[in-house]
Each structure stands twice: as structure tokens, then as C-alpha cells.
Design a protein around this motif. Structure first.
Motif, PDB file in Angstrom:
ATOM      1  N   THR A  10       0.850  -1.180   0.000  1.00  0.00           N
ATOM      2  CA  THR A  10       0.000   0.000   0.000  1.00  0.00           C
ATOM      3  C   THR A  10       0.887   1.231   0.000  1.00  0.00           C
ATOM      4  OG1 THR A  10      -1.822  -1.080   1.124  1.00  0.00           O
ATOM      5  CG2 THR A  10      -1.686   1.293   1.365  1.00  0.00           C
ATOM      6  N   GLU A 128      -4.198  -8.869   2.297  1.00  0.00           N
ATOM      7  CA  GLU A 128      -4.873  -7.920   1.413  1.00  0.00           C
ATOM      8  C   GLU A 128      -5.882  -7.082   2.182  1.00  0.00           C
ATOM      9  OE1 GLU A 128      -6.310 -10.443  -1.692  1.00  0.00           O
ATOM     10  OE2 GLU A 128      -4.322 -10.584  -2.630  1.00  0.00           O
ATOM     11  N   ASP A 129      -6.610  -7.701   3.130  1.00  0.00           N
ATOM     12  CA  ASP A 129      -7.547  -6.945   3.962  1.00  0.00           C
ATOM     13  C   ASP A 129      -6.803  -5.915   4.806  1.00  0.00           C
ATOM     14  OD1 ASP A 129      -9.614  -8.471   2.937  1.00  0.00           O
ATOM     15  OD2 ASP A 129      -9.824  -9.727   4.721  1.00  0.00           O
ATOM     16  N   THR A 132      -5.840  -3.004   2.619  1.00  0.00           N
ATOM     17  CA  THR A 132      -7.021  -2.175   2.352  1.00  0.00           C
ATOM     18  C   THR A 132      -7.334  -1.295   3.553  1.00  0.00           C
ATOM     19  OG1 THR A 132      -7.947  -3.764   0.792  1.00  0.00           O
ATOM     20  CG2 THR A 132      -9.495  -2.234   1.823  1.00  0.00           C
ATOM     21  N   GLU A 135      -4.957   1.617   3.741  1.00  0.00           N
ATOM     22  CA  GLU A 135      -5.334   2.680   2.810  1.00  0.00           C
ATOM     23  C   GLU A 135      -6.456   3.533   3.396  1.00  0.00           C
ATOM     24  OE1 GLU A 135      -4.305   0.429  -1.395  1.00  0.00           O
ATOM     25  OE2 GLU A 135      -6.281   0.141  -0.491  1.00  0.00           O
ATOM     26  N   THR A 136      -7.465   2.877   3.957  1.00  0.00           N
ATOM     27  CA  THR A 136      -8.598   3.588   4.543  1.00  0.00           C
ATOM     28  C   THR A 136      -8.145   4.474   5.693  1.00  0.00           C
ATOM     29  OG1 THR A 136     -10.085   1.796   3.907  1.00  0.00           O
ATOM     30  CG2 THR A 136     -10.860   3.281   5.635  1.00  0.00           C
ATOM     31  N   PRO A 142      -9.545   3.128  -0.868  1.00  0.00           N
ATOM     32  CA  PRO A 142      -9.155   1.730  -0.672  1.00  0.00           C
ATOM     33  C   PRO A 142      -9.246   0.931  -1.962  1.00  0.00           C
ATOM     34  CG  PRO A 142     -11.332   2.108   0.240  1.00  0.00           C
ATOM     35  CD  PRO A 142     -10.812   3.446  -0.219  1.00  0.00           C
ATOM     36  N   THR A 143      -8.296   0.029  -2.131  1.00  0.00           N
ATOM     37  CA  THR A 143      -8.322  -0.899  -3.244  1.00  0.00           C
ATOM     38  C   THR A 143      -9.241  -2.051  -2.850  1.00  0.00           C
ATOM     39  OG1 THR A 143      -6.031  -0.353  -3.752  1.00  0.00           O
ATOM     40  CG2 THR A 143      -6.903  -2.393  -4.713  1.00  0.00           C
ATOM     41  N   VAL A 144     -10.281  -2.284  -3.644  1.00  0.00           N
ATOM     42  CA  VAL A 144     -11.201  -3.376  -3.324  1.00  0.00           C
ATOM     43  C   VAL A 144     -10.554  -4.688  -3.736  1.00  0.00           C
ATOM     44  CG1 VAL A 144     -13.473  -4.371  -3.754  1.00  0.00           C
ATOM     45  CG2 VAL A 144     -13.197  -1.890  -3.612  1.00  0.00           C
ATOM     46  N   ARG A 145     -10.343  -5.552  -2.758  1.00  0.00           N
ATOM     47  CA  ARG A 145      -9.723  -6.849  -2.995  1.00  0.00           C
ATOM     48  C   ARG A 145     -10.741  -7.896  -2.573  1.00  0.00           C
ATOM     49  NH1 ARG A 145      -5.734  -3.362  -0.638  1.00  0.00           N
ATOM     50  NH2 ARG A 145      -3.814  -3.300  -1.830  1.00  0.00           N
ATOM     51  N   ALA A 169     -14.575  -3.841   3.343  1.00  0.00           N
ATOM     52  CA  ALA A 169     -13.961  -2.878   2.420  1.00  0.00           C
ATOM     53  C   ALA A 169     -12.943  -1.992   3.104  1.00  0.00           C
ATOM     54  CB  ALA A 169     -15.047  -2.022   1.769  1.00  0.00           C
ATOM     55  N   GLY A 170     -12.857  -2.021   4.389  1.00  0.00           N
ATOM     56  CA  GLY A 170     -11.851  -1.198   5.044  1.00  0.00           C
ATOM     57  C   GLY A 170     -12.143  -0.907   6.466  1.00  0.00           C
TER      58      GLY A 170
END
Length: 170
Positions: A10, A128-129, A132, A135-136, A142-145, A169-170
Motif C-alpha cells: 500500500t 490484502e484486507d 485495504t 489505505e482507509t 481503498p483498493t477493493v480486494r 472494504a476497510g
């Protein structure tokens, strides 16, 4: 079998923005951990070299820790996991930085099957979570993974049928 796993990290506006956050993935309230998406980390003392703990069936000891910059965990369990994983903040120059997770280990015995069939997909989704959520927390989009079908099946099974159908999502 040797495993090296370094998912894309990130990016943050500056190294201090990441370093000012609570220790990545540390227990109780660390804002960069994956919110409710997996077992919470717990340690026998504050995050520092020598602290031991883990999450779920994974146990490790803190081997190296530079507050605001990096942490490296050596695996203690499960059987067949030898190596470690960690997080580091890499300054990119121009006031930017990258939060990167790195995993380096060898697997043996039953882990030669449990790693690729269960642990790896769950691990990758958890990382990955966490990225995300980072990022939030940094105010970035946020990148949706999305979780794969297999990760959703594993999470549902491990939760006794109570897991959410998709990653937060974050």
C-alpha cells in the motif's frame, strides 16, 4: 518446498504517515490490522523483540522490530512452517512510502499440503484486507480486494457457518 510471498503493498503519501500509525498488525486496536476479517493477534507482552504470540493456529516470536519502520516474526507453529514474515515501510523518495508484507519460509511434512490448500489463501486474503484497511486509515481510496470463492468457503467452514460472505472494504 520454499515459499516467498511478497504481495503488492500500500502506497502512502509519506513515510511518516505510515510510521505514525500503531504498530502494523499489533494486538488490541492497531488500525492497520484487518478489521474483523480473521483471528486477532495476541502477544505475551507489548510488541518488542522476544514477544511471542500469534493468531489462530499460527504462532511466532518477534525477531526484529524497528518502531514505525519494520517488524519481523519467526514462526513457532504450526509444525512444518520454518521461516517468518513481516512488514516494512519502504521510503520511495519524493515524500512517498510503501507498506510491504513479506513472507519467507519452507514447508515440510503435512504443511506441504495445508499451506497451499488452506493457509496460503487465507493468509493472502488477510494481508490484502490489512493493506485495504491501511489505505482507509491513511485517507486513501481503498483498493477493493475481493475474496476468492475458495477463501469464502474456508472462512465459512472455520467460522462454523458464521463468516461474512465477503471481505470488509476497510
Amino acid at each position: 518446498m520454499r515459499v516467498v510471498n511478497t504481495p503488492e503493498g500500500t502506497s502512502a503519501p509519506d513515510p511518516e504517515a505510515l510510521g505514525a500509525q500503531p504498530a502494523p498488525l499489533s494486538p488490541r486496536g492497531a488500525r492497520l490490522g484487518p478489521a474483523g476479517a480473521g483471528p486477532e493477534m495476541a502477544f505475551d507482552r507489548p510488541l518488542q523483540v522476544g514477544a511471542s504470540g500469534g493468531h489462530g493456529p499460527i504462532g511466532y516470536r518477534v525477531e526484529a522490530y524497528r518502531p514505525g519502520r519494520s517488524v519481523w516474526f519467526a514462526f513457532l507453529r504450526p509444525a512444518g512452517f520454518a521461516g517468518g514474515h513481516g512488514l516494512e515501510i519502504e521510503p520511495l523518495g519524493g515524500g512517498r512510502s510503501l507498506l510491504r508484507h513479506r513472507l519467507e519460509m519452507t514447508v515440510s511434512g503435512a504443511a506441504r499440503l495445508s499451506w497451499p490448500l488452506a493457509f496460503r489463501p487465507l493468509h493472502d486474503a488477510l494481508v490484502e484486507d490489512a493493506l485495504t484497511r491501511a489505505e482507509t486509515e491513511l485517507g486513501l481510496p481503498p483498493t477493493v480486494r475481493r475474496w476468492s470463492f475458495w477463501v469464502r468457503v474456508l472462512r465459512w467452514f472455520l467460522s462454523g457457518g458464521r463468516a461474512r460472505p465477503q471481505a470488509p472494504a476497510g
